[in-house]
Design a protein around this motif. Structure first.
Motif, PDB file in Angstrom:
ATOM      1  N   ARG A   1      14.928  -0.071 -10.233  1.00  0.00           N
ATOM      2  CA  ARG A   1      14.483   0.056  -9.196  1.00  0.00           C
ATOM      3  C   ARG A   1      15.202   0.762  -8.142  1.00  0.00           C
ATOM      4  O   ARG A   1      14.647   1.497  -7.332  1.00  0.00           O
ATOM      5  CB  ARG A   1      14.061  -1.347  -8.370  1.00  0.00           C
ATOM      6  CG  ARG A   1      13.150  -2.116  -9.307  1.00  0.00           C
ATOM      7  CD  ARG A   1      11.735  -1.549  -9.557  1.00  0.00           C
ATOM      8  NE  ARG A   1      10.997  -1.238  -8.377  1.00  0.00           N
ATOM      9  CZ  ARG A   1       9.990  -1.492  -8.097  1.00  0.00           C
ATOM     10  NH1 ARG A   1       9.358  -2.353  -8.853  1.00  0.00           N
ATOM     11  NH2 ARG A   1       9.176  -1.319  -6.815  1.00  0.00           N
TER      12      ARG A   1
ATOM     13  N   LEU B   1      12.898   0.406  -4.285  1.00  0.00           N
ATOM     14  CA  LEU B   1      13.108  -1.026  -3.886  1.00  0.00           C
ATOM     15  C   LEU B   1      13.793  -1.350  -2.433  1.00  0.00           C
ATOM     16  O   LEU B   1      14.587  -0.598  -2.137  1.00  0.00           O
ATOM     17  CB  LEU B   1      14.343  -1.494  -4.838  1.00  0.00           C
ATOM     18  CG  LEU B   1      14.858  -3.111  -4.439  1.00  0.00           C
ATOM     19  CD1 LEU B   1      13.773  -3.987  -4.861  1.00  0.00           C
ATOM     20  CD2 LEU B   1      15.980  -3.263  -5.680  1.00  0.00           C
TER      21      LEU B   1
ATOM     22  N   ASP C   1       8.415  -8.308  -6.202  1.00  0.00           N
ATOM     23  CA  ASP C   1       9.696  -7.397  -5.987  1.00  0.00           C
ATOM     24  C   ASP C   1      10.782  -8.296  -5.244  1.00  0.00           C
ATOM     25  O   ASP C   1      11.844  -8.616  -5.391  1.00  0.00           O
ATOM     26  CB  ASP C   1       9.672  -6.179  -5.716  1.00  0.00           C
ATOM     27  CG  ASP C   1       9.323  -5.046  -6.483  1.00  0.00           C
ATOM     28  OD1 ASP C   1       9.313  -5.301  -8.013  1.00  0.00           O
ATOM     29  OD2 ASP C   1       8.803  -3.946  -6.376  1.00  0.00           O
TER      30      ASP C   1
END
Length: 56
Positions: A47, A53, A13
């Motif tokens: 996300r 996130l 990520d």
């Protein structure tokens, strides 16, 4: 396409977020297709909606 969807999916990520930030910071998007931008923004949007996130 400038980005390989599978290669992008395999990134962490943190790496994906770096790619998105770098791409959106460009003045011109030479070599970046509409599909590339949609993929990057779709990932970011999903996300953020999920709320998982972590933006540094």
């Amino acid at each position: 396409m400038k980005y390989n969807r599978q290669g992008f999916c395999d990134c962490s990520d943190k790496e994906k977020l770096r790619i998105v930030k770098e791409e959106l910071a460009l003045e011109t998007h030479n070599g970046t297709t509409k599909a590339d931008l949609i993929m990057l923004l779709d990932w970011t949007y999903n996300r953020l909606i999920k709320g998982d996130l972590e933006v540094e």
